[in-house]
Scaffold this motif. Sequence first.
Motif, PDB file in Angstrom:
ATOM      1  N   ALA A 111      48.762  32.641  33.251  1.00 47.76           N
ATOM      2  CA  ALA A 111      49.921  33.049  34.816  1.00 47.76           C
ATOM      3  C   ALA A 111      50.828  32.458  33.989  1.00 47.76           C
ATOM      4  O   ALA A 111      50.818  31.281  33.021  1.00 47.76           O
ATOM      5  CB  ALA A 111      49.574  32.023  35.771  1.00 47.76           C
ATOM      6  N   GLY A 112      52.113  32.648  34.193  1.00 50.97           N
ATOM      7  CA  GLY A 112      53.384  32.117  33.811  1.00 50.97           C
ATOM      8  C   GLY A 112      53.856  32.713  32.200  1.00 50.97           C
ATOM      9  O   GLY A 112      54.966  32.001  32.092  1.00 50.97           O
ATOM     10  N   SER A 113      52.846  33.167  31.454  1.00 50.14           N
ATOM     11  CA  SER A 113      53.646  34.157  30.758  1.00 50.14           C
ATOM     12  C   SER A 113      54.954  35.139  30.776  1.00 50.14           C
ATOM     13  O   SER A 113      54.813  35.869  32.029  1.00 50.14           O
ATOM     14  CB  SER A 113      52.572  35.226  29.680  1.00 50.14           C
ATOM     15  OG  SER A 113      53.587  36.028  28.870  1.00 50.14           O
ATOM     16  N   PRO A 114      55.523  34.901  29.869  1.00 55.40           N
ATOM     17  CA  PRO A 114      56.929  35.981  30.583  1.00 55.40           C
ATOM     18  C   PRO A 114      56.905  37.589  30.510  1.00 55.40           C
ATOM     19  O   PRO A 114      57.620  37.976  29.907  1.00 55.40           O
ATOM     20  CB  PRO A 114      58.315  35.229  29.077  1.00 55.40           C
ATOM     21  CG  PRO A 114      57.183  35.107  28.103  1.00 55.40           C
ATOM     22  CD  PRO A 114      56.016  34.616  28.817  1.00 55.40           C
ATOM     23  N   VAL A 115      55.703  37.799  30.091  1.00 62.50           N
ATOM     24  CA  VAL A 115      55.246  39.534  29.454  1.00 62.50           C
ATOM     25  C   VAL A 115      53.736  39.714  30.740  1.00 62.50           C
ATOM     26  O   VAL A 115      52.825  38.745  30.134  1.00 62.50           O
ATOM     27  CB  VAL A 115      54.836  39.552  27.846  1.00 62.50           C
ATOM     28  CG1 VAL A 115      54.852  41.666  28.177  1.00 62.50           C
ATOM     29  CG2 VAL A 115      55.896  39.515  27.156  1.00 62.50           C
ATOM     30  N   GLY A 116      54.330  40.473  31.264  1.00 61.48           N
ATOM     31  CA  GLY A 116      53.644  41.243  32.331  1.00 61.48           C
ATOM     32  C   GLY A 116      52.785  42.580  31.503  1.00 61.48           C
ATOM     33  O   GLY A 116      53.788  43.656  31.466  1.00 61.48           O
TER      34      GLY A 116
ATOM     35  N   ARG B  85      50.065  41.655  46.816  1.00 60.28           N
ATOM     36  CA  ARG B  85      49.875  42.792  46.422  1.00 60.28           C
ATOM     37  C   ARG B  85      49.487  42.215  45.029  1.00 60.28           C
ATOM     38  O   ARG B  85      50.142  43.534  43.575  1.00 60.28           O
ATOM     39  CB  ARG B  85      49.992  44.314  46.426  1.00 60.28           C
ATOM     40  CG  ARG B  85      50.123  44.102  47.372  1.00 60.28           C
ATOM     41  CD  ARG B  85      50.575  45.721  47.924  1.00 60.28           C
ATOM     42  NE  ARG B  85      52.424  46.300  47.755  1.00 60.28           N
ATOM     43  CZ  ARG B  85      53.834  45.753  48.446  1.00 60.28           C
ATOM     44  NH1 ARG B  85      52.845  45.310  49.775  1.00 60.28           N
ATOM     45  NH2 ARG B  85      54.536  46.093  48.806  1.00 60.28           N
ATOM     46  N   GLU B  86      49.343  40.993  43.817  1.00 60.30           N
ATOM     47  CA  GLU B  86      48.610  40.755  43.132  1.00 60.30           C
ATOM     48  C   GLU B  86      47.608  41.967  42.255  1.00 60.30           C
ATOM     49  O   GLU B  86      46.717  42.386  42.872  1.00 60.30           O
ATOM     50  CB  GLU B  86      48.437  39.148  42.540  1.00 60.30           C
ATOM     51  CG  GLU B  86      49.732  38.410  42.938  1.00 60.30           C
ATOM     52  CD  GLU B  86      48.947  36.873  42.393  1.00 60.30           C
ATOM     53  OE1 GLU B  86      49.404  36.147  42.969  1.00 60.30           O
ATOM     54  OE2 GLU B  86      47.889  36.570  41.893  1.00 60.30           O
ATOM     55  N   THR B  87      47.705  42.534  40.879  1.00 58.25           N
ATOM     56  CA  THR B  87      46.880  42.500  39.977  1.00 58.25           C
ATOM     57  C   THR B  87      45.871  42.403  40.153  1.00 58.25           C
ATOM     58  O   THR B  87      45.322  41.383  40.277  1.00 58.25           O
ATOM     59  CB  THR B  87      47.620  42.905  38.852  1.00 58.25           C
ATOM     60  OG1 THR B  87      47.296  41.989  38.259  1.00 58.25           O
ATOM     61  CG2 THR B  87      48.041  43.527  38.571  1.00 58.25           C
ATOM     62  N   PRO B  88      44.554  43.883  40.798  1.00 62.99           N
ATOM     63  CA  PRO B  88      43.770  43.276  41.342  1.00 62.99           C
ATOM     64  C   PRO B  88      42.668  41.887  40.145  1.00 62.99           C
ATOM     65  O   PRO B  88      41.457  41.453  40.112  1.00 62.99           O
ATOM     66  CB  PRO B  88      42.750  43.841  41.405  1.00 62.99           C
ATOM     67  CG  PRO B  88      43.035  45.744  40.461  1.00 62.99           C
ATOM     68  CD  PRO B  88      44.582  44.598  41.216  1.00 62.99           C
ATOM     69  N   ALA B  89      42.801  42.362  38.917  1.00 61.72           N
ATOM     70  CA  ALA B  89      41.951  42.076  37.379  1.00 61.72           C
ATOM     71  C   ALA B  89      42.921  40.943  36.569  1.00 61.72           C
ATOM     72  O   ALA B  89      43.047  40.279  36.233  1.00 61.72           O
ATOM     73  CB  ALA B  89      42.420  43.050  36.201  1.00 61.72           C
TER      74      ALA B  89
ATOM     75  N   THR C 297      48.698  40.577  27.660  1.00 62.76           N
ATOM     76  CA  THR C 297      49.606  40.099  28.728  1.00 62.76           C
ATOM     77  C   THR C 297      49.061  39.012  29.298  1.00 62.76           C
ATOM     78  O   THR C 297      48.355  39.010  30.388  1.00 62.76           O
ATOM     79  CB  THR C 297      50.177  41.234  29.294  1.00 62.76           C
ATOM     80  OG1 THR C 297      49.679  42.142  29.745  1.00 62.76           O
ATOM     81  CG2 THR C 297      51.354  42.256  28.139  1.00 62.76           C
ATOM     82  N   ASP C 298      50.184  38.895  30.696  1.00 67.86           N
ATOM     83  CA  ASP C 298      50.056  37.833  31.857  1.00 67.86           C
ATOM     84  C   ASP C 298      48.957  38.719  32.568  1.00 67.86           C
ATOM     85  O   ASP C 298      49.968  39.579  33.595  1.00 67.86           O
ATOM     86  CB  ASP C 298      50.869  37.342  31.854  1.00 67.86           C
ATOM     87  CG  ASP C 298      50.702  36.895  33.936  1.00 67.86           C
ATOM     88  OD1 ASP C 298      49.342  36.563  34.067  1.00 67.86           O
ATOM     89  OD2 ASP C 298      51.240  36.071  34.636  1.00 67.86           O
ATOM     90  N   ALA C 299      48.331  39.196  32.782  1.00 70.82           N
ATOM     91  CA  ALA C 299      47.433  39.853  34.413  1.00 70.82           C
ATOM     92  C   ALA C 299      47.894  39.867  35.629  1.00 70.82           C
ATOM     93  O   ALA C 299      47.639  39.947  36.550  1.00 70.82           O
ATOM     94  CB  ALA C 299      46.317  40.615  33.874  1.00 70.82           C
TER      95      ALA C 299
ATOM     96  N   LEU D  53      56.526  41.219  37.884  1.00 74.18           N
ATOM     97  CA  LEU D  53      56.378  43.066  37.488  1.00 74.18           C
ATOM     98  C   LEU D  53      57.141  43.700  37.675  1.00 74.18           C
ATOM     99  O   LEU D  53      58.162  44.308  36.489  1.00 74.18           O
ATOM    100  CB  LEU D  53      54.962  43.243  37.960  1.00 74.18           C
ATOM    101  CG  LEU D  53      53.831  42.965  37.221  1.00 74.18           C
ATOM    102  CD1 LEU D  53      52.967  43.886  38.026  1.00 74.18           C
ATOM    103  CD2 LEU D  53      54.565  42.882  36.035  1.00 74.18           C
ATOM    104  N   ILE D  54      58.033  44.052  39.177  1.00 69.83           N
ATOM    105  CA  ILE D  54      59.196  45.400  39.198  1.00 69.83           C
ATOM    106  C   ILE D  54      60.184  44.100  38.498  1.00 69.83           C
ATOM    107  O   ILE D  54      60.773  45.185  37.758  1.00 69.83           O
ATOM    108  CB  ILE D  54      58.993  45.061  41.008  1.00 69.83           C
ATOM    109  CG1 ILE D  54      58.153  45.798  41.432  1.00 69.83           C
ATOM    110  CG2 ILE D  54      60.480  45.818  41.697  1.00 69.83           C
ATOM    111  CD1 ILE D  54      57.720  47.289  41.246  1.00 69.83           C
ATOM    112  N   ALA D  55      60.743  43.589  38.617  1.00 66.92           N
ATOM    113  CA  ALA D  55      61.871  42.455  38.074  1.00 66.92           C
ATOM    114  C   ALA D  55      61.600  43.045  36.371  1.00 66.92           C
ATOM    115  O   ALA D  55      63.200  43.036  36.757  1.00 66.92           O
ATOM    116  CB  ALA D  55      62.173  41.344  38.441  1.00 66.92           C
TER     117      ALA D  55
END
Length: 254
Positions: A65-70, A56-60, A92-94, A101-103
Motif C-alpha cells: 500500500a502506498g506504492s505509486p504503481v498499481g 471497491r478495492e481489489t479483492p486481492a 505492483t500495489d494490489a 487506479l482510475i486516476a
Amino acid sequence: MLTAIGIVPATPLLVPELGGAAAGELAALREHTVAVAAGLADRCDRWTVLGVQGARETPAARSLAGSPVGSFAGFGVDVRVSLDGAPAPAVTDAAMPLPLLIAGWLRGAVGAGCAVAAELVDGAADPSDCAAAGRALAGQLAGSPLREGVLVVADGPTTLTAKAPGAFDPRAAGLDAALRAAFAAGDLSCLAALDEVLCAELGVEGRAPWQVLAGVVGDGAVRDAVVFADAPYGVGYYACLWLPAGEDSTGVLA
C-alpha cells in the motif's frame, strides 16, 4: 493554486481491457472522461484525487500500500498504472484503491506529466466534516506554487433501473437529474446540500467526496468545459471539467 476540477466515474469498466463486451457501450462515457483528464493535464501540474477510501478495492489486496504503481488485476486484467510516471515493477500495489487506479489510468491515457496525490475520505463522513476537510485542502492548494487540479472519482445512484447493482428505487431518477443539473451549472450548493441518508439509501458513493469538493471551492464560482452524464447500467456516471468562471484557461479557482 487551484486551476481546474475534474469529476469522473469510479468504474473499472472505463478501461477497455476490463470492459469486454461492454467496451463499446461505454465508448461515449470513456471519451468524455478522457477529455476531462486531458483538460486537467493541460492546466495542472499535480492532481489531488478525491474519492472514497476502500471503495471497491481489489479483492486481492496485499501489502505494498502506498506504492505509486498499481494494477487492475483484482478486477480481472493486469492493466498497470502509475501515479508518478515510474516504470511498473514486477510486483505492483494490489491494494491501491479504485479511485487512484482510475486516476492513474487516465493519467496514462492522456500522457500527463503530472503527479497524482490522494485525499480519500470515509464514504459515511458527516457533511460538516466533509466541508471542513474541503476547506483544509483548499488552504493547502492555495499555498502551493504549482498549478493544482482536483479530480473527483466517484459515482451517483446505483438504483436507477431494475437491473442496477442496488435494484430500482423510484427516488433515484430525481436525484440523478439534480446531480446532472448541478454539474452542468457548476452548482456547488447542490452538492453541499446532498442528504446523507437519502444518498446512502440510493447507493450514491460520491456524496462525501463531492461535499469535500464543495468545501474546497467554497464561495468560488466555476464554469463547465466538458459535461457528460449517462447511466448505462442503472448507475449515475458523470464526466465534468470545471474551470474558473470568467477566466481563461490560466485562471484560478478561488
